[in-house]
Design a protein around this motif. Sequence first.
Motif, PDB file in Angstrom:
ATOM      1  N   ASP A  69      59.152   1.835 155.118  1.00  0.00           N
ATOM      2  CA  ASP A  69      58.587   2.951 154.354  1.00  0.00           C
ATOM      3  C   ASP A  69      59.281   4.284 154.633  1.00  0.00           C
ATOM      4  O   ASP A  69      58.761   5.346 154.279  1.00  0.00           O
ATOM      5  CB  ASP A  69      57.092   3.108 154.678  1.00  0.00           C
ATOM      6  N   ALA A  70      60.464   4.244 155.248  1.00  0.00           N
ATOM      7  CA  ALA A  70      61.148   5.492 155.602  1.00  0.00           C
ATOM      8  C   ALA A  70      61.418   6.351 154.374  1.00  0.00           C
ATOM      9  O   ALA A  70      61.080   7.549 154.339  1.00  0.00           O
ATOM     10  CB  ALA A  70      62.449   5.180 156.338  1.00  0.00           C
ATOM     11  N   LEU A  71      62.005   5.780 153.347  1.00  0.00           N
ATOM     12  CA  LEU A  71      62.309   6.547 152.142  1.00  0.00           C
ATOM     13  C   LEU A  71      61.044   6.909 151.382  1.00  0.00           C
ATOM     14  O   LEU A  71      60.964   7.982 150.758  1.00  0.00           O
ATOM     15  CB  LEU A  71      63.271   5.770 151.249  1.00  0.00           C
ATOM     16  N   LYS A  72      60.043   6.052 151.430  1.00  0.00           N
ATOM     17  CA  LYS A  72      58.768   6.337 150.766  1.00  0.00           C
ATOM     18  C   LYS A  72      58.112   7.576 151.379  1.00  0.00           C
ATOM     19  O   LYS A  72      57.595   8.442 150.659  1.00  0.00           O
ATOM     20  CB  LYS A  72      57.842   5.129 150.899  1.00  0.00           C
ATOM     21  N   LEU A  73      58.133   7.682 152.693  1.00  0.00           N
ATOM     22  CA  LEU A  73      57.581   8.844 153.378  1.00  0.00           C
ATOM     23  C   LEU A  73      58.313  10.113 152.972  1.00  0.00           C
ATOM     24  O   LEU A  73      57.690  11.118 152.608  1.00  0.00           O
ATOM     25  CB  LEU A  73      57.693   8.635 154.891  1.00  0.00           C
ATOM     26  N   ILE A  74      59.624  10.071 153.016  1.00  0.00           N
ATOM     27  CA  ILE A  74      60.423  11.253 152.700  1.00  0.00           C
ATOM     28  C   ILE A  74      60.268  11.656 151.240  1.00  0.00           C
ATOM     29  O   ILE A  74      60.185  12.836 150.902  1.00  0.00           O
ATOM     30  CB  ILE A  74      61.904  10.985 153.049  1.00  0.00           C
ATOM     31  N   SER A  75      60.212  10.676 150.353  1.00  0.00           N
ATOM     32  CA  SER A  75      60.043  10.968 148.931  1.00  0.00           C
ATOM     33  C   SER A  75      58.728  11.676 148.665  1.00  0.00           C
ATOM     34  O   SER A  75      58.641  12.572 147.823  1.00  0.00           O
ATOM     35  CB  SER A  75      60.118   9.668 148.120  1.00  0.00           C
ATOM     36  N   ARG A  76      57.697  11.296 149.381  1.00  0.00           N
ATOM     37  CA  ARG A  76      56.376  11.914 149.212  1.00  0.00           C
ATOM     38  C   ARG A  76      56.357  13.360 149.699  1.00  0.00           C
ATOM     39  O   ARG A  76      55.620  14.192 149.169  1.00  0.00           O
ATOM     40  CB  ARG A  76      55.325  11.084 149.971  1.00  0.00           C
ATOM     41  N   LEU A  77      57.193  13.679 150.675  1.00  0.00           N
ATOM     42  CA  LEU A  77      57.134  15.001 151.292  1.00  0.00           C
ATOM     43  C   LEU A  77      58.127  15.997 150.704  1.00  0.00           C
ATOM     44  O   LEU A  77      57.893  17.202 150.764  1.00  0.00           O
ATOM     45  CB  LEU A  77      57.400  14.883 152.798  1.00  0.00           C
TER      46      LEU A  77
END
Length: 467
Positions: A69-77
């Motif tokens: 979920d690394a990219l998912k976290l960054i995309s959300r922020l």
Amino acid sequence: MTAKNLEQKLHGAGNTVEMLRNSRIGAYIYPVVPPEFTNWRDEQRAWRETAVLFDQSHHMAEIMIEGPDALKLISRLGINSLNNFSVNKAKQFVPCSPSGHVIGDVIMFHLAENQLLLVGRAPTINWVQFNGETGGYDVKLDRDDRSPSRPMGKPVVRKRYRYQIQGPNAPKILEKLNGGPLPDVKFFNMDHINIAGRKVRALRHGMSGVPGLEIWGPYEEGDEIRNAILEAGEEFGIVPVGSRAYATNTLESGWIPSPLPAVYSDEEMKAYREWLPADSYEATGSIGGSFVSDDIRDYYLTPYELGYGPFVKFDHDFIGREALEKIAGKPHRRKVTFEWNPDDVAKVHRSFLEPGGETYKFIDLPLSNYASSNYDKVMKNGKVVGLSMFSGYSYNERAMLSLGTLDPSIEVGDVLTLVWGEENGGTRKTTVEPHKQFEIRVKVSPVPYSRDARESYVDSWRTKQSA
């Protein structure tokens, strides 16, 4: 009752602005690296004329994010699009509050599949860590804080060394180190080079007007790599840069490093403020300068005001998106350079040589900031039309400069008034001596101010300005 977190500290203080304007934390220090290796004038000159070695190993925090979920976290922020953000690329990552105001910015490295490294000031690192720990993401976080400002003789160890080789002779030095031509990598892309028999990760980057490379590796190898760089660069005039000169390179290249993180007021961020400890950057940092408002929100800035407009992409759902969509097509303040009138600057310095006269706020050289976040008001006909946010002296330009944000109606070349110093003799900050405010004429100038930087950088946040 002693406050345990930022939220409690804000309630105890009553007025957030007053708390931050009177913080006793002291000067923001670039730690461990000696202030000067030669002298800061020659060190500034070297990044324009020969080459320099910047040691970035100590003043920034880092956080490694690993997991599906690394990219998912960054995309959300982040306001940034992650389309085409493949392995071996880097970005200037910018998160916002729900109100659409900037929390901070860092460099984000896509090191491997499901592995990101974020490097920069604490506010963004804190926000990412909070969301990674509390948001239900399948990630592993590994944080490495900046070195202590005052180690007091104790050993300092980081996970990674981080260096930059910059300047017109940087390519020759790097080719010599590599034993042949460098990989042909685009701006903000990564590859590997050879230094002292080691394979070293490298980012194509530029902070001084001429693109060079940023390299990093295990901290225990740092001395070996540094010595190899200086030895290879000796014939090309390489100069190691101390902490006094290092922070001023942005005056020529155009990045505003330290806006106030917009975390103090949104109700949606209450849980975050309760998570932040009472000794965090956000709880202890200081606001300095002549701009004063009782409302902390008046110190917040949008991505558009800081020159990050080109980064805002509405192709994904992120915190602050709704607020930014409402203002995206409207006029915004824009990032500019202010060139200070030399006669007015000289009058400030002269006040320290005339006993019995008025004393104005000392202008330290080469970096003149005296708070974590600096806000001097810039006036036209008695009205605030902008903010000066990062000030210092460029020996290369023989000019006192500051970076800031300005109303869209003001043109390059216009002469405005910057109010230098604080009201009523100054706040209780340890960096502020008793003084009287002084009006300094400033000329609105381009960003980047350095012609080399303007002509050398590819289209980026440094050069682009949105309406």
